[in-house]
Structures are given as structure tokens and as C-alpha cells.
Scaffold this active site. Structure first.
Site, short mmCIF file in Angstrom:
data_model
loop_
_atom_site.label_atom_id
_atom_site.label_comp_id
_atom_site.label_asym_id
_atom_site.label_seq_id
_atom_site.Cartn_x
_atom_site.Cartn_y
_atom_site.Cartn_z
N LEU A 154 79.35 56.15 35.92
CA LEU A 154 78.23 56.54 36.77
C LEU A 154 77.45 57.72 36.17
CD1 LEU A 154 79.94 56.22 40.28
CD2 LEU A 154 78.69 54.48 38.97
N HIS A 156 72.81 56.15 39.03
CA HIS A 156 73.70 55.70 40.11
C HIS A 156 73.75 56.74 41.23
CE1 HIS A 156 75.62 53.73 36.45
NE2 HIS A 156 75.39 52.68 37.22
N GLN A 172 67.32 41.59 37.63
CA GLN A 172 68.48 41.50 38.53
C GLN A 172 68.04 41.70 39.98
OE1 GLN A 172 72.47 43.32 37.70
NE2 GLN A 172 71.68 44.93 39.00
P1 AMP Z 1 75.30 49.08 36.57
O1 AMP Z 1 76.44 50.01 36.79
O2 AMP Z 1 74.65 49.25 35.25
O3 AMP Z 1 75.64 47.66 36.91
O4 AMP Z 1 74.20 49.51 37.61
C1 AMP Z 1 74.49 49.59 39.00
C2 AMP Z 1 73.21 49.79 39.75
O5 AMP Z 1 72.60 51.01 39.31
C3 AMP Z 1 72.18 48.68 39.51
O6 AMP Z 1 71.50 48.41 40.73
C4 AMP Z 1 71.27 49.30 38.50
O7 AMP Z 1 69.96 48.77 38.54
C5 AMP Z 1 71.26 50.74 38.94
N1 AMP Z 1 70.86 51.64 37.86
C6 AMP Z 1 71.40 51.73 36.61
N2 AMP Z 1 70.72 52.63 35.87
C7 AMP Z 1 69.72 53.10 36.65
C8 AMP Z 1 68.65 54.03 36.46
N3 AMP Z 1 68.48 54.67 35.31
N4 AMP Z 1 67.81 54.26 37.50
C9 AMP Z 1 67.96 53.61 38.67
N5 AMP Z 1 68.94 52.72 38.92
C10 AMP Z 1 69.81 52.46 37.92
#
Ligand code: AMP
Length: 278
Positions: free
Chosen positions: A30, A34, A153
């Protein structure tokens, strides 16, 4: 904050918690992106509601040659981020808790998934759709928060919710960036210092291109600028309709300029939204 490792414990804790239930699905490792989603979930839940963060590196959304086994899993630091940003419950199952060895049912979106990352990562969005559907059924949230960084996504999940009548409201949260513009990502940890210095060029290329006057010029500008990044290999750069993700040749509807770029061991994605122009 409680931590549950089984589906049964999660269901029990959610049932005893307050409403609304707001879910933030993650794969852990995270970062501030996140954290912003968890804080958004806390605001949406209010003081009485229940914020659930899932931390699960979902094997079914990784291709055989992708980074599933080396994906970072810093669970102590992850729990700290969850606690400090207002989570009530962290659900962190093992793959064996989520999938029977002979699991054979999947949730596949078949239209939006054909484009962008879906074309370069066959099966990826089937894995995402399946795990998100399972999390919705396990946690039964009224609201779920997803990042706009993963624009495709988010669009696919909105489509699943519409087409399968999941009783959940999807909230998209803007992309959180480093000071130099690089979108925060767990995969930024794979970058060498040299690659890290090049990486902000992805967002710079997209934002500069988005200021061009026509669809054709936007795409050409982005393509040229990304191809010029030292050591980068462009997986794709596309201008698409923001909702259907079909290739866009005009700017009459809202469009998304999206790219995926390999930098060393990391495959980085980013996008910018372009409002409709007359
Ligand atoms: P992940 O752990 O990469 O699967 O991401 C989990 C959630 O966090 C997903 O909804 C991603 O789109 C969101 N997320 C990841 N990186 C960012 C970011 N830089 N800004 C906003 N949301 C993010």
C-alpha cells in the site's frame, strides 16, 4: 481495527459492524494512492459505517510470465497504512481460502476487456472480474472505491455492476501522483534510480499530448514522446472513448488517453481524461 484471514470471519465481523459498509479492494504494498482510497472510504462510511480493506494478491489476474511470485507483500506496513487511514477491518485471505483447487466459475466482461491492457494481458480482466465479484459477495458492501489510475478496470467494474445487478455503488477516486507527476504504483518499487528518473516522462507525455487540438495530433504527440523516453518500451498508447474504451477518432465525447510502458522490470500504466470538445 480487526484483521480476518477467512471468509467466515469476515462475514461475521461485517454483519456485526455498522452501515454503510464501504470496501476498498487492493493487492497490498500500500502507498499514498491506496491511503487516499481508504480515507475516501472512511468519509463515505461516516463514523458509524464499516470500512473494509481487502489485501489479496490475486493469482488469477496474473499471466504465467508476470510478477505474481515477486509482487511485494509488506504486510506489517500495509496493516499500519490501513489502521492510520481509518480502516475497521482488513480481509487478507490466502489464495486457498479464495479458490477451490478445482474452481471453474469465472466472471468475464467481454467488450471493454478487449481493449488496452486486456489486449496485452489475456485473461487479466477475467481474473479481476472474478475476484471483485467474489469480494462483493463476501463483504456485501453498499459502496466500493476504486482508483482512476486503473481506468479500464474501473470501467469494467462499473459494467459488471450494471450488467449483473450488484447492489453496490462504485466510487472512482482520482489518481494520486508523486510530486514529479509519476502515478503512485506498487510496481514503482521495481524501478532502478535511472528508470525512476525517466518514469515521470510518461505522465508528462500524456498531459502535453492532451493539449493538442485534434484526436490525431493527440495520439501522434503521445506516441512520439513516449517512444523517445530512454530505455522505455511502449506496450500501447491509445485514445479511446472514456466509457466504451473503443478507439476514438474525434473529441466529441469524453475520451481517455491511456498508455502502458515497460521500464526495466516494471510495466507502468497511466491515463489522462480529455473532456468533450465542440
Ligand atoms: P492495486 O493494489 O494496484 O490492485 O490497487 C488497488 C486499488 O488502488 C485500485 O482501485 C487502484 O486503481 C487503486 N490505486 C492504485 N494506485 C493508485 C493511485 N496512484 N491513485 C489512485 N488510486 C490508485
Amino acid at each position: 481495527m480487526r484483521v480476518a484471514r477467512t471468509i467466515a470471519a469476515t462475514r461475521g465481523l461485517v454483519r456485526r459492524g455498522g452501515q454503510p459498509v464501504v470496501l476498498v479492494p487492493t493487492m497490498g504494498a500500500l502507498h499514498e494512492g491506496h491511503a487516499a482510497l481508504i480515507r475516501r472510504a472512511r468519509r463515505l462510511a461516516g463514523p458509524q459505517g464499516t470500512v473494509v480493506v481487502s489485501v489479496f494478491v490475486n493469482p488469477t489476474q496474473f499471466g504465467p510470465k508476470e510478477d505474481f511470485s515477486r509482487y511485494p507483500r509488506p504486510i506489517r506496513a500495509d496493516l499500519k497504512v490501513c489502521r492510520e487511514n481509518g480502516a475497521d477491518l482488513v480481509f487478507r485471505p490466502e489464495p486457498t481460502e479464495m479458490y477451490a483447487v478445482d474452481a471453474s466459475a469465472r466472471v468475464d466482461e467481454t467488450s471493454l476487456s478487449a481493449h488496452l491492457c486486456g489486449a496485452s494481458r489475456p485473461g487479466h480482466f477475467g481474473g479481476v472480474g472474478t475476484v471483485v465479484a467474489k469480494l462483493f459477495l463476501i463483504v456485501q458492501p453498499q459502496i466500493a472505491v476504486f482508483g482512476e489510475k486503473d481506468w479500464q478496470q474501473l470501467a469494467i467494474i462499473r459494467r459488471l455492476v450494471r450488467d449483473l445487478n450488484f447492489p453496490v455503488r462504485i466510487v472512482g477516486h482520482p489518481t494520486v501522483r508523486e510530486a514529479d507527476g509519476l502515478a503512485r504504483s506498487s510496481r514503482n518499487a521495481y524501478l532502478t534510480p535511472e528508470e525512476r528518473a525517466v518514469a515521470p516522462g510518461i505522465y508528462a507525455a500524456l498531459t502535453r499530448a492532451a493539449a493538442e487540438p485534434t484526436a490525431g495530433r493527440i495520439l501522434r504527440s503521445a506516441g512520439r514522446a513516449l517512444a523517445a523516453l530512454p530505455g522505455a518500451r511502449v506496450d500501447y498508447v491509445r485514445l479511446v472513448d472514456a466509457e466504451t474504451l473503443e478507439p476514438a477518432t474525434r473529441l466529441r465525447r469524453r475520451t481517455t488517453l491511456a498508455a502502458a510502458v515497460f521500464l526495466g522490470r516494471a510495466r507502468l500504466i497511466d491515463n489522462v481524461q480529455i473532456p468533450p470538445r465542440a
